[in-house]
Design an enzyme around this catalytic site. Structure first.
Site, short mmCIF file in Angstrom:
data_model
loop_
_atom_site.label_atom_id
_atom_site.label_comp_id
_atom_site.label_asym_id
_atom_site.label_seq_id
_atom_site.Cartn_x
_atom_site.Cartn_y
_atom_site.Cartn_z
N GLU A 1 0.85 -1.19 0.00
CA GLU A 1 0.00 0.00 0.00
C GLU A 1 0.88 1.24 0.00
OE1 GLU A 1 -3.38 2.30 2.69
OE2 GLU A 1 -2.71 0.30 3.30
N TYR B 1 -11.37 -2.84 3.90
CA TYR B 1 -10.37 -2.31 4.82
C TYR B 1 -11.08 -2.04 6.14
CZ TYR B 1 -6.30 0.51 6.32
OH TYR B 1 -5.21 1.00 6.98
N ASP C 1 -4.63 10.19 9.33
CA ASP C 1 -3.34 9.74 9.84
C ASP C 1 -2.89 10.48 11.09
OD1 ASP C 1 -2.67 7.68 8.00
OD2 ASP C 1 -2.39 9.23 6.48
#
Length: 274
Positions: A48, A174, A59
């Site tokens: 990824e 995911y 993030d």
């Protein structure tokens, strides 16, 4: 069968779960980055990649710093296609791109962008801030260039929305293991366990699409726990990038430590489920 599912079937046939490392394109600089890809490639089932971005909203500090280092080294959207092409020369494993809606753009620009990513070697895209409810045009455009659009499922995803995601899912699901942002954690949280079990239960044991778990996985013991919960793969970013950050002044140590770490993590995926 597309590249992502084909590769997953190979991993499954070997009685393993998938190990998916995450790196930011060009971190800490393009030359070292490509050597890092070479280092982790033998232990990876998928790779990824993140496009350097000034405000990656999903993030935490570790990956945010990686984005800033990459941008400072000259890596950005304009030259990311070249870097992806260089990564593709180093591996035949599926490449997954993590990005955001404003980078993909809107029609007609988005279709051209998707085509450029496909030509560069990308097999799947996670558009972290494009919800499934607004994804239909993106799904159709990506299908034309044979790119899978991968959706996120989180601890707060309710049953109706989960059904919608499962109905449109491509490549893999995911599963975001925790509420909040990315970052290595010491232990597997209770919410991670309950979320994995809820999603796996909804999909059933004969599911046609795998579930890969990310956010917070930082050690082999975490992988072994997650295997027992029924996940099909693990995505590891912050714990890997920590090794880069700790060794910015010593690339040789960086490569050595990252190789050991990647090998340990991949070995943990080979523990058979009971």
């Amino acid at each position: 069968m597309n590249e992502i599912l084909a590769r997953y079937q190979q991993v499954k046939a070997a009685q393993e779960v998938a190990f998916i490392p995450f790196l930011v394109l060009g971190d800490p600089n393009p030359e070292v980055f490509l050597k890092l890809i070479q280092t982790i490639e033998p232990y990876s089932d998928f790779i990824e990649l993140g496009i350097p971005f000034s405000d990656p909203i999903a993030d935490g500090p570790t990956i945010l710093s990686a984005n800033h280092r990459a941008l400072q080294s000259g890596s950005n959207y304009s030259n990311c296609f070249h870097l992806i092409q260089e990564v593709r020369k180093l591996t035949n494993k599926p490449l997954i791109l993590l990005t955001y809606g404003n980078i993909l753009g809107v029609e007609p620009h988005r279709k051209q962008t998707l085509d450029k990513f496909a030509q560069s070697g990308i097999n799947g895209i996670i558009a972290a801030d494009i919800p499934v409810e607004e994804s239909q045009e993106l799904l159709e455009e990506a299908r034309e260039v044979e790119i899978d659009i991968i959706f996120l499922v989180t601890p707060t995803t309710h049953t109706e929305r989960l059904s919608n995601i499962i109905g449109k899912a491509q490549g893999f699901i995911y599963l975001v293991a925790v509420k909040g942002i990315t970052g290595a954690r010491e232990t597997i949280l209770n919410e991670t366990s309950s979320t994995i079990r809820r999603i796996i239960s909804k999909l059933g044991t004969d599911r046609k699409i795998p579930v890969f778990v990310g956010f917070g996985i930082s050690k082999p013991a975490h992988i072994q726990e997650i295997i027992q919960m029924g996940a099909d793969g693990v995505i590891v970013g912050s714990a890997l990038i920590n090794q880069i950050e700790k060794n910015l002044d010593n690339p040789i140590a960086m490569f050595e430590q990252i190789e050991v770490f990647a090998q340990q993590m991949k070995n943990a995926t080979k523990a058979l489920r009971v």
